[in-house]
Write a protein that holds these residues in place. Structure first.
Motif, short mmCIF file in Angstrom:
data_model
loop_
_atom_site.label_atom_id
_atom_site.label_comp_id
_atom_site.label_asym_id
_atom_site.label_seq_id
_atom_site.Cartn_x
_atom_site.Cartn_y
_atom_site.Cartn_z
N GLU A 49 0.82 -1.22 0.00
CA GLU A 49 0.00 0.00 0.00
C GLU A 49 0.85 1.26 0.00
OE1 GLU A 49 0.34 -1.26 4.35
OE2 GLU A 49 -0.06 -2.27 2.44
N GLU A 50 2.04 1.20 0.62
CA GLU A 50 2.95 2.35 0.62
C GLU A 50 3.54 2.55 -0.78
OE1 GLU A 50 4.29 1.71 5.29
OE2 GLU A 50 5.55 0.97 3.66
N SER A 94 -6.58 8.11 2.43
CA SER A 94 -5.84 7.45 3.51
C SER A 94 -4.57 8.23 3.85
CB SER A 94 -5.50 6.02 3.10
OG SER A 94 -4.78 5.39 4.13
N LYS A 98 -2.84 8.25 6.59
CA LYS A 98 -1.83 7.47 7.32
C LYS A 98 -0.91 6.73 6.34
CE LYS A 98 -1.32 4.51 11.28
NZ LYS A 98 -1.94 3.85 12.39
N VAL A 99 -1.49 6.12 5.30
CA VAL A 99 -0.69 5.37 4.33
C VAL A 99 0.20 6.32 3.53
CG1 VAL A 99 -0.78 3.94 2.26
CG2 VAL A 99 -2.29 3.45 4.17
#
Length: 197
Positions: free
Chosen positions: A87-88, A157, A159-160
């Motif tokens: 995801e990063e 998102s 945070k990601v």
């Protein structure tokens, strides 16, 4: 003309790298299905006629950038792909798609090249050098724009996207005083966004 010439000069060393890269370096549905699917999805969300091409180069150093070839091509290293969570990596790819979508890459590449060129090239390519002098804040603005695009493509998102940006910086700067594991631990700990800003 000066921007185009800067692009040619900046990409000249990379052309040999691409020629030496094997067919497995190009992201396709057969060799990198998840990355290919991510690019297709981002292109669809952005309304792009076709997805950007991407190459994962066999390199030990971490990097990711876009070049103006074929309307926009993303180039990343295998070392970076290995260091980031899926995801990063998607968030970092979304950032590069943002640069391609906003058509930043030709001017950005020219400005990066002129900053590191010798005084003779700065004189020959004076229009680009003047652009660099007069557009100092522009590089920050285009990065903020690409980060915003990444945020939107990742479904908001934060945070990601924040973790991806920080981990990318840590992966590139090898002499940092923090390990990737320590950073993961810090980022996964519950925190107040205001105080940890």
């Amino acid at each position: 003309i000066a921007v185009t010439l800067c692009n040619i000069l900046a990409l000249r060393p990379r052309k040999q790298e691409f020629k030496q890269a094997d067919q497995h370096s190009r992201v396709m549905s057969t060799n990198h299905p998840e990355l290919h699917k991510t690019l297709q999805n981002f292109a669809r969300l952005c309304g792009m006629k076709r997805a950007p091409e991407m190459y994962v180069m066999p390199a030990d150093r971490c990097y990711i950038f876009s070049i103006p070839a074929k309307g926009g091509t993303i180039v990343a290293s295998r070392a970076l792909v290995a260091k980031l969570r899926p995801e990063e990596l998607q968030a970092v790819m979304a950032h590069e798609v943002g640069h391609i979508l906003c058509r930043h890459i030709r001017t950005e590449l020219a400005l990066i090249y002129i900053r590191s060129s010798n005084p003779v090239w700065k004189f020959i390519l004076l229009p680009v050098y003047l652009m660099d002098v007069l557009m100092r804040g522009w590089m920050d603005v285009i990065d903020y724009s690409a980060d915003r695009c990444a945020m939107l493509l990742m479904g908001g998102s934060t945070k990601v996207v924040n973790a991806a940006i920080v981990k990318l910086a840590l992966a590139i700067v090898t002499e940092a005083d923090i390990s990737m594991e320590e950073l993961d631990e810090f980022l996964s700990a519950p925190s107040d966004a205001e105080t940890e800003h």
